[in-house]
Design an enzyme around this catalytic site. Structure first.
Site, mmCIF file in Angstrom:
data_model
loop_
_atom_site.group_PDB
_atom_site.id
_atom_site.type_symbol
_atom_site.label_atom_id
_atom_site.label_comp_id
_atom_site.label_asym_id
_atom_site.label_seq_id
_atom_site.Cartn_x
_atom_site.Cartn_y
_atom_site.Cartn_z
ATOM 1 N N GLY A 53 5.516 3.249 -1.639
ATOM 2 C CA GLY A 53 4.702 3.536 -0.467
ATOM 3 C C GLY A 53 3.235 3.604 -0.842
ATOM 4 N N CYS A 54 2.388 3.488 0.160
ATOM 5 C CA CYS A 54 0.953 3.446 -0.088
ATOM 6 C C CYS A 54 0.435 4.805 -0.554
ATOM 7 C CB CYS A 54 0.212 2.981 1.166
ATOM 8 S SG CYS A 54 0.720 3.795 2.689
ATOM 9 N N TYR A 55 0.783 5.860 0.166
ATOM 10 C CA TYR A 55 0.350 7.195 -0.266
ATOM 11 C C TYR A 55 0.883 7.530 -1.667
ATOM 12 C CZ TYR A 55 -1.280 8.567 4.474
ATOM 13 O OH TYR A 55 -1.945 8.685 5.670
ATOM 14 N N SER A 85 -1.119 5.998 -4.502
ATOM 15 C CA SER A 85 -2.429 6.606 -4.764
ATOM 16 C C SER A 85 -2.294 7.959 -5.438
ATOM 17 C CB SER A 85 -3.221 6.734 -3.455
ATOM 18 O OG SER A 85 -2.723 7.779 -2.642
#
Lengths: 345, 345, 345, 345
Positions: free
Chosen positions: B148-150, B153
């Protein structure tokens, strides 16, 4: 490898030249200059460049730089450009000047809209660098005057109609909207976030300096005087120019017939995309690229044609076109290093 | 040439995969699917792609597609993905799944946060595709669960501290802010321009579905339970995630010492850029690229370290990481086709 | 009618004071000053004011102005404010100072974070103008130090928890995001449209000047030392601050129980709106108004409470709060002239 | 107190009507309707309204509502409006209809651009609610057709020139740019944040439904046929329309002479502000208000006049004008409740 310098690298046009040139297979960037950031690595000025270009900004010493490079991009304000361009030429460099200093052919017109010119002797050999119009001359010159962003969008939108004398040359209107990067990276009130964001306005109506440049090029195509109303607007986006152009058709032509004409005219061009009937350009679809997208509608009710063009003002309107010009000037493939896919959204 | 299909091509992740893949020297895009736009050329859906990819959207027929390609990117919502992934694998295709369906290792956790899973038997072989952590396993698998993107990061921001056990695993806070494209291209009220523009809010506090994914991966590094508060926010930009992470240091460490640790940990990574002391990441500096920029501050007053990471949610947070995973899976150079320079401004 | 002057009228706080004061039924604006625009009508500086306030900007002559007004709003940068505030007070004017010059009680702390102070003798009588905390003292003072924008959002978010000693005072984290108008109308690179738009970054981590102000006020409520990590971020919107605050609960409390506490604590306050459980604030819902919206979640997994507050930084964070303070100081109804309905979208 | 209903309260025009009406001293809002949100307090739909309007949304039952109110604002899509307007009139209510259903005088034109009309018998008595043109008729009617947003901006820009027959009626061009709220709150792809943000495009060239409305009103002023090219564009801001209008002057007139004409024509109007020579409108300067700001330039080179007008599309272009019309219809002061100061920035 072609050795190049980017003079005035700390503006938005400068960083955009670097973004494109670092990926160009035939180019080696040998020098970047910035008065303000002398001594600082360019990637501290623009952390986006970290890993791609980490040259230290130099001061602008023509003699020193000219010895190390074959070609110079001058990304300076007008007036500053003319102070160094003759020196680079004299030292044997090719020059692509992104300022307005060598775009106009008539010294009186230049001096009316800008200021006294110190090297008008170069006007005769400077070639206006709009490859879709002047590719032939670009092969052989040593000085290219890279077009303004607004003129690029407007000339490409209207050229096919004008070349074919299909429109009344006194009826031209160009209603243009430009993203804020068009105002450069200088710190001024009007470029502040809170002044531009959620705002929209026209400026410089009937008095913008790009007007004589557009008229000169369009008149050249028509072999006649042109009467153009040009209205620039400030658009709250980072990048992009959309020009909505109006002209009275001299004879009735359908949208389809006019699109056919545009497709033929621009058939061999790498960077012109003609939208099919019923579709219109959006600056979002050319973001980051050298494309000029064009759509049009023939309005039978009013007898007018409305042509809409979209470019990225920093690419086809500045740095990308400069690289396209460099490619032609240096006998590379015109599109080399410019095969960037638009970033959407 | 590796033949690939992009399944679910009409979303923002889909168009981003195409943007990257059309320039990849070892890939041929053979198929794009879209239920909604079946029969339409993909460049009518996304005019940005005109001249780069003009394939006609197909319906999603696993058998038909599997015969024509070597590798499939499934850019579908969770639940839709699990309906087709087993079929593609059975037919001999490699699969990189961009949904959440194969990221969690524990079926009960998956079913608590999502819904019943129809192919949990694949959990064991699915590799979590964060190359900076799992590159070894990615070489040999046929199924990669793209993170996932979150989580991307946050995990990249905290991994070096956790691996070295320098922080209290119960003290973790990740305050993340994501651009609107993270919500996808589905038409829903909260994604409307006027709802997001000039607004800013938190959502899903202590209840976002990315929480178990982050905890799973960080706990794996720590060999211990992790207690994380994760707060996502909706940021009025197209692209980008910035995560501001807080953790209590178990022993005093200076900013410089911690940066040194990060530089070492990520020394060989193509896509991690560590900011020097005194500089912090900005999503504007990674736009359009696969980079994760990381900066940090050790706050002696509070005994905390604050780590800030910036990615483009559609690239390192989705499509770019998927291509990076493909490169590793197929023994290409990890960075092939991903050498995109950030577009600034 | 109360005669007032707005000193430093050409900044964003200045124009916002004028926007509010022109509609205040008990106030007559008698004087606006601007060094930069002396001699120009203020509505040429801000055409939005045409028809509402067309006073000519004066230079800042304390003696001349003090004779004509009862109360002065000093909307100047810190340091400039302390150069004129003592004079206005000596001449008998009430002063509401929107700078940081009289907010801190401890001279050493002020001088550590700012610079030498020329009138520390006024610290004792200056009242920190957060009416929800200090309304009693505001009735009787002649000098109000109007709070900073970040401190307003954070103190109001945490005060109820701190007053009841429900949270660990060493566990506080405030992750704040502010619109660009918070940086003022000064022309500087970081405030340019293209630098902030489509970007997002943290700045001043563990070193922002609002930190001692927040700590001073929160410590006062707790009668104890406070350990706060404060991280400001630059948000690409014109207006608004959202602060996401984290604290460790000393005992388990449900979201509902905590909301009940907030409703009671702020029951009589005109400008605090507590969001029901399941809803969270958005800066879009307070735009243009003096409201502080607060929502919260108690996270049983981590034992933390997450409190989110939203204000308009130019209103509750500056000009609106200054008018609220004026109302209290002058025995008007606290909300007089501040009944503005939020503008959405 | 005038009792009013807002029918269709959950759109952007609806919430804007409520924002304005809650502060109107002569109005009591008795009813809000929303099919979609029936049973929900309107401040859960729009938390901005908390503390100002917390009525529960009702279904649209004409008989039930008509008994409780004196005047109805119908903020519905065209076609939906005509289904309820006759009923409200029959029950004795006054109606201000914000849709297009009663704006056109010619049934054939309406049905060409929209669809079959079910109550064309009302066309004769419906008054086009542009108070600067039709104030007299507005006093005595029971049905006001509130103008479209684009037409308001264009008609006000051109009326003085047309009334004086100073321009060629076949030369008119209106190049208009509207904020995204003009598309309403319906969930559709083109209104998504990522589709509009950082984008700009024209749409509906030579085919937008507002064209006949503009032509009808301008032709009425000129007593002659009008030939207008109208090009709307989608502007990435929440609110605002800027129209740049071009016309050929029939005789030479200076900018100053034309401005004088505008000042005289609009001398008594509360909501028209004429910019001095050298200044031009910006949508940022009318935000949230009922103003129409107008500036112009006479271009001697081309013989054209360029008139630029700026409005807030949700206020002067919809809800504010509706309240202005209500004021006139009900013999209140025209500006009552509309003294809102523009919010800048």
């Amino acid at each position: 490898m072609l050795k190049v310098a980017v003079v005035g690298a700390s503006g938005y046009t400068g960083v955009e030249l670097l973004r494109i040139l670092v990926g160009h297979p035939e180019v080696e960037i040998c020098c970047v200059t910035s008065r303000q950031h002398e001594g600082l690595p360019i990637n501290e000025v623009f952390p986006s460049l970290t890993g791609f270009c980490e040259l230290v900004c130099e001061s602008l010493d023509v003699d020193v730089i000219a010895k190390r490079v074959d070609l110079v991009f001058t990304a300076l304000p007008h007036k500053s450009a003319m102070e160094v361009v003759p020196g680079f030429l004299a030292a044997g460099c090719k020059v692509i000047d992104l300022s307005a200093d060598y775009r106009l052919k008539d010294r009186a017109v230049y001096e009316q809209w800008y200021q006294t010119h110190s090297s008008p002797g170069l006007f005769a050999e400077a070639v206006y660098g709009l490859p879709e119009l002047n590719a032939d001359q670009l092969h052989t010159t040593r000085l290219i005057a890279n077009p303004g962003c607004y003129p690029t969008s407007i000339i490409l939108a209207l050229a096919p109609l004008i070349e074919k004398q299909l429109i009344d040359p006194k009826s031209l209107i160009a209603d243009s909207k430009s993203g804020v990067s068009g105002a450069g990276r200088g710190v001024k009130l009007g470029s502040l976030y809170c002044e531009a964001n959620e705002g929209f306005k026209a400026y410089g109506i009937a008095s913008h300096r790009h007007t004589p440049e557009i008229e000169q090029e369009l008149a050249g195509l028509f072999n006649s005087h042109i009467r153009l109303s040009f209205t620039p607007h400030l658009l709250p986006v980072n990048r992009g120019i959309l020009s909505t152009c109006y002209a009275d058709l001299l004879e009735e032509k359908s949208t389809e017939a006019l699109l056919e004409l545009y497709l033929e005219r621009y058939e061999k061009e790498s960077f012109i995309r003609i939208m099919p009937a019923g579709q219109l350009p959006d600056i979002a679809y050319v973001r980051g690229t050298n494309f000029c997208d064009i759509g049009l509608v023939s309005d039978q009710q009013t007898g007018r044609v409305i042509v809409v063009s979209a470019i990225d003002n920093l690419v086809k309107g500045a740095a990308g076109q400069a690289v396209q010009n460099m490619n032609i000037m240096c006998d590379f493939h015109e599109a080399l290093g410019l095969g960037i896919v638009p970033i959407f959204p």
